[in-house]
Motif scaffolding. Structure first.
Motif, PDB file in Angstrom:
ATOM      1  N   LYS A 412       0.855  -1.185   0.000  1.00  0.00           N
ATOM      2  CA  LYS A 412       0.000   0.000   0.000  1.00  0.00           C
ATOM      3  C   LYS A 412       0.891   1.236   0.000  1.00  0.00           C
ATOM      4  O   LYS A 412       1.881   1.284   0.738  1.00  0.00           O
ATOM      5  N   GLU A 413       0.548   2.198  -0.845  1.00  0.00           N
ATOM      6  CA  GLU A 413       1.330   3.427  -0.891  1.00  0.00           C
ATOM      7  C   GLU A 413       1.365   4.098   0.481  1.00  0.00           C
ATOM      8  O   GLU A 413       0.393   4.058   1.223  1.00  0.00           O
ATOM      9  N   GLU A 414       2.492   4.667   0.803  1.00  0.00           N
ATOM     10  CA  GLU A 414       2.690   5.417   2.041  1.00  0.00           C
ATOM     11  C   GLU A 414       2.613   4.531   3.289  1.00  0.00           C
ATOM     12  O   GLU A 414       2.450   5.031   4.399  1.00  0.00           O
ATOM     13  N   LEU A 415       2.709   3.211   3.085  1.00  0.00           N
ATOM     14  CA  LEU A 415       2.761   2.302   4.225  1.00  0.00           C
ATOM     15  C   LEU A 415       3.907   1.316   3.981  1.00  0.00           C
ATOM     16  O   LEU A 415       3.740   0.324   3.273  1.00  0.00           O
ATOM     17  N   PRO A 416       5.093   1.593   4.531  1.00  0.00           N
ATOM     18  CA  PRO A 416       6.250   0.725   4.306  1.00  0.00           C
ATOM     19  C   PRO A 416       5.955  -0.730   4.690  1.00  0.00           C
ATOM     20  O   PRO A 416       5.178  -0.991   5.629  1.00  0.00           O
ATOM     21  N   ALA A 417       6.560  -1.640   3.980  1.00  0.00           N
ATOM     22  CA  ALA A 417       6.315  -3.064   4.216  1.00  0.00           C
ATOM     23  C   ALA A 417       6.637  -3.470   5.651  1.00  0.00           C
ATOM     24  O   ALA A 417       5.911  -4.260   6.264  1.00  0.00           O
ATOM     25  N   GLN A 418       7.718  -2.921   6.218  1.00  0.00           N
ATOM     26  CA  GLN A 418       8.091  -3.262   7.590  1.00  0.00           C
ATOM     27  C   GLN A 418       7.004  -2.824   8.576  1.00  0.00           C
ATOM     28  O   GLN A 418       6.697  -3.512   9.544  1.00  0.00           O
ATOM     29  N   LYS A 419       6.419  -1.655   8.310  1.00  0.00           N
ATOM     30  CA  LYS A 419       5.364  -1.160   9.198  1.00  0.00           C
ATOM     31  C   LYS A 419       4.100  -1.992   9.047  1.00  0.00           C
ATOM     32  O   LYS A 419       3.419  -2.291  10.046  1.00  0.00           O
ATOM     33  N   LEU A 420       3.782  -2.402   7.808  1.00  0.00           N
ATOM     34  CA  LEU A 420       2.611  -3.259   7.593  1.00  0.00           C
ATOM     35  C   LEU A 420       2.787  -4.593   8.298  1.00  0.00           C
ATOM     36  O   LEU A 420       1.850  -5.111   8.921  1.00  0.00           O
ATOM     37  N   GLU A 421       4.006  -5.129   8.230  1.00  0.00           N
ATOM     38  CA  GLU A 421       4.274  -6.392   8.928  1.00  0.00           C
ATOM     39  C   GLU A 421       4.033  -6.255  10.423  1.00  0.00           C
ATOM     40  O   GLU A 421       3.441  -7.129  11.061  1.00  0.00           O
ATOM     41  N   ARG A 422       4.485  -5.137  11.017  1.00  0.00           N
ATOM     42  CA  ARG A 422       4.297  -4.928  12.460  1.00  0.00           C
ATOM     43  C   ARG A 422       2.817  -4.808  12.800  1.00  0.00           C
ATOM     44  O   ARG A 422       2.367  -5.334  13.822  1.00  0.00           O
ATOM     45  N   LYS A 423       2.072  -4.119  11.974  1.00  0.00           N
ATOM     46  CA  LYS A 423       0.646  -3.936  12.242  1.00  0.00           C
ATOM     47  C   LYS A 423      -0.094  -5.277  12.160  1.00  0.00           C
ATOM     48  O   LYS A 423      -0.984  -5.554  12.967  1.00  0.00           O
ATOM     49  N   LEU A 424       0.254  -6.106  11.173  1.00  0.00           N
ATOM     50  CA  LEU A 424      -0.379  -7.412  11.052  1.00  0.00           C
ATOM     51  C   LEU A 424      -0.033  -8.290  12.254  1.00  0.00           C
ATOM     52  O   LEU A 424      -0.850  -9.096  12.707  1.00  0.00           O
ATOM     53  N   ARG A 425       1.167  -8.104  12.779  1.00  0.00           N
ATOM     54  CA  ARG A 425       1.590  -8.865  13.945  1.00  0.00           C
ATOM     55  C   ARG A 425       0.836  -8.441  15.196  1.00  0.00           C
ATOM     56  O   ARG A 425       0.777  -9.177  16.189  1.00  0.00           O
ATOM     57  N   LYS A 426       0.254  -7.241  15.179  1.00  0.00           N
ATOM     58  CA  LYS A 426      -0.486  -6.737  16.334  1.00  0.00           C
ATOM     59  C   LYS A 426      -1.995  -6.867  16.159  1.00  0.00           C
ATOM     60  O   LYS A 426      -2.772  -6.313  16.941  1.00  0.00           O
ATOM     61  N   VAL A 435       8.534 -10.465   4.818  1.00  0.00           N
ATOM     62  CA  VAL A 435       8.730  -9.177   4.158  1.00  0.00           C
ATOM     63  C   VAL A 435       9.645  -9.412   2.970  1.00  0.00           C
ATOM     64  O   VAL A 435      10.754  -9.922   3.121  1.00  0.00           O
ATOM     65  N   ASN A 436       9.174  -9.071   1.788  1.00  0.00           N
ATOM     66  CA  ASN A 436       9.935  -9.281   0.566  1.00  0.00           C
ATOM     67  C   ASN A 436      10.084  -7.952  -0.157  1.00  0.00           C
ATOM     68  O   ASN A 436       9.178  -7.501  -0.861  1.00  0.00           O
ATOM     69  N   HIS A 437      11.228  -7.285   0.070  1.00  0.00           N
ATOM     70  CA  HIS A 437      11.503  -5.981  -0.520  1.00  0.00           C
ATOM     71  C   HIS A 437      10.456  -4.955  -0.095  1.00  0.00           C
ATOM     72  O   HIS A 437      10.365  -4.618   1.081  1.00  0.00           O
ATOM     73  N   ASP A 438       9.602  -4.511  -1.011  1.00  0.00           N
ATOM     74  CA  ASP A 438       8.672  -3.416  -0.726  1.00  0.00           C
ATOM     75  C   ASP A 438       7.268  -3.888  -0.395  1.00  0.00           C
ATOM     76  O   ASP A 438       6.327  -3.101  -0.403  1.00  0.00           O
ATOM     77  N   ARG A 439       7.100  -5.163  -0.098  1.00  0.00           N
ATOM     78  CA  ARG A 439       5.769  -5.688   0.181  1.00  0.00           C
ATOM     79  C   ARG A 439       5.851  -6.830   1.185  1.00  0.00           C
ATOM     80  O   ARG A 439       6.929  -7.372   1.430  1.00  0.00           O
ATOM     81  N   VAL A 440       4.704  -7.171   1.758  1.00  0.00           N
ATOM     82  CA  VAL A 440       4.660  -8.361   2.600  1.00  0.00           C
ATOM     83  C   VAL A 440       4.159  -9.519   1.739  1.00  0.00           C
ATOM     84  O   VAL A 440       3.402  -9.317   0.784  1.00  0.00           O
ATOM     85  N   LEU A 441       4.586 -10.711   2.084  1.00  0.00           N
ATOM     86  CA  LEU A 441       4.174 -11.900   1.353  1.00  0.00           C
ATOM     87  C   LEU A 441       3.367 -12.798   2.285  1.00  0.00           C
ATOM     88  O   LEU A 441       3.875 -13.239   3.314  1.00  0.00           O
TER      89      LEU A 441
END
Length: 503
Positions: A412-426, A435-441
């Motif tokens: 998602k634009e303006e949502l770094p993959a690392q941050k999305l991963e953390r949010k999904l973990r919470k 995390v694969n480059h610019d996206r989560v897998l």
């Protein structure tokens, strides 16, 4: 100072807070003393902030209650929680390794909150032996003369060496002195068992003559072979096969121990998993074979010891057998898991670990497509793309085995993959992804069909900005345990927020 008095007078009384209707649900699920303690501490923290001059206003009743309910919600969480494994690592050590089958789970439930025949013989009405609970079914499935179970394979190694080689030398190839998770090393456990390590050969080459030359009558206790299940030595190499070692052991009158670790029961070479099986180990002449229950066997954490009756009987009588014994729940799960191997063809479909490993790429691609459609309908603001990926067995098993898999790349634009991963973990039910480059897998090999709605809920919690502490509501309609259902691509990470740890 006057301002502080005003602020202090504005603090609510503990008794008043305890009467707030927003605490009703907590009273139903938490001990009252814990709620009282939380409220008292929260009010006390506010008082301290006022006295120290760090608070410049009185919080409203709603703000105070929001703070207290957030603290209580966090305290309600258990340390051991359910998560959704979307990493593609089948035996993920950090996530509990093997998922039990429905039959094994039900067997645990049947004995968990009741009395049972753990050490009671119904026929005679006298005390029985817990060793017998799984021995018959293990013997039937493996063809061994005798069997027993302890709490993990490290304990099995310790018990075998203590019972068969205490005070004597155990001859092992240098290329097999392995270390597994948690810094557990074969040489260390040998020392603790009272056995004496005798290294032979070189790291990359060991010959049968090395074992013969190491033998000393009255000094040598046994020969031991260790399957290098978590690494491979390739190139200019040579090792001694189990058949050769067993023949030498028989000639010299020494037991041959085979620590095979992962415990594969069914030949899965057709599916790309080239690992030795337990039954082959016995056919090749090993006197004692030990392996894990929660790896390729697909059962609970345990160490299984099989082999000749004279040796197993000595282990059952050894003092360490009691220290390493397993409880009724583990035995119930083990018995049910081994029972499923009576029909080897059906076991591949019924035991989750085997089913995940044997899943065909076209099946995984179709499942990834279904989950992607669900995600698009629920969270249209994200971007989705079906991607091929490389999965792994994990758990220190089959290190060179690459499983062709499929997952969903999400970004998602303006949502770094690392941050999305953390949010999904919470999320309310945490979704663990790569995390694969610019996206989560989101890898579907290790995500059951019945868990798809919960994976969608995790993304919804991100899209809707649900509280990071997991206080959002969640539908559990599809949340029952399911048993449908990794070398990673360049740049991919598993648990990117963690450093190290066995997978």
């Amino acid at each position: 100072m006057g301002d502080r008095h005003v602020l202090l007078r504005g603090l609510p009384k503990v008794d008043e807070v305890l009467q707030d209707k927003r605490l009703v649900l907590f009273y139903e699920t938490m001990p009252r003393p814990l709620i009282v303690e939380t409220v008292r501490n929260a009010v006390g923290d506010l008082r301290t902030a006022i006295l120290e001059g760090t608070a410049d206003r009185v919080l409203t009743q709603d703000e105070i209650m929001d703070r207290i309910t957030a603290i209580l919600t966090e305290k309600k969480k258990k340390s051991l929680r359910r998560v959704l494994n979307a990493t593609g690592v089948v035996l993920h050590t950090n996530l509990g390794r093997a998922r039990l089958s429905r039959e094994a789970s039900q067997a645990v439930m049947d004995v968990m909150d009741t009395y049972c025949t753990l050490e009671y013989d119904l026929k005679s009405g006298t005390r029985g032996s817990r060793h017998l609970i799984v021995e018959d079914i293990v013997k039937k499935v493996t063809g061994a003369e005798a069997a027993m179970a302890v709490n993990n394979n490290a304990a099995a190694t310790m018990l075998v060496l203590a019972a068969l080689a205490r005070g004597k030398e155990v001859v092992v190839s240098r290329g097999e002195l392995v270390e597994v998770g948690g810094s557990f090393r074969i040489p260390d456990v040998m020392g603790e068992s009272g056995a004496i390590l005798r290294e032979v050969g070189a790291t990359n080459k060991t010959r049968i003559s090395d074992y013969r030359n190491a033998y000393e009558e009255g000094v040598t206790g046994c020969f031991m072979k260790v399957h290098t299940s978590n690494y491979r030595i390739v190139g200019f190499t040579e090792d001694v096969g189990l058949k050769q070692m067993s023949a030498l052991g028989k000639e010299l009158g020494l037991p041959v121990i085979y620590d095979m670790g992962s415990g594969l029961m069914t030949d899965l070479r057709w599916y790309g998993l080239d690992e030795p099986t337990v039954t082959d180990a016995l056919k090749d002449g090993a006197d004692v074979v030990l392996f894990s229950g929660d790896k390729l066997l697909g059962g609970p954490q345990a160490g299984i010891i099989i082999g000749k009756k004279e040796y197993i009987d000595r282990m059952k009588k050894h003092p360490l057998a009691r220290a390493f014994r397993v409880d009724k729940m583990t035995l119930a799960a083990l018995e049910a898991t081994f029972a499923q191997y009576i029909d080897r063809e059906a076991s591949v479909k019924e035991i989750p670990v085997l089913k995940m490993i044997c899943a065909r790429p076209h099946e995984l691609k179709e499942r990834a497509g279904r989950l992607a459609d669900m995600l698009k309908a629920a969270c249209p603001d994200f971007h989705y793309e079906i991607e091929s990926c490389t999965d792994q067995v994990g758990g220190g098993s089959a290190p060179t085995c690459e499983l062709e898999g499929y997952g969903i790349g999400v970004w998602k634009e303006e949502l770094p993959a690392q941050k999305l991963e953390r949010k999904l973990r919470k999320a309310p039910v945490p979704l663990i992804v790569r995390v694969n480059h610019d996206r989560v897998l989101v890898d579907v090999r290790t995500l059951a069909d019945e868990e798809f709605p919960l994976a969608v809920e995790a993304f919804l919690s991100v899209a809707e900005g649900a509280p990071a502490d997991g206080t959002g509501t969640l539908s559990h309609e599809a949340g029952t345990l399911s048993h449908e259902a990794g070398t990673l691509p360049h740049g991919a990470e598993i648990f990117p927020h963690m450093k190290g740890g066995e997978i």
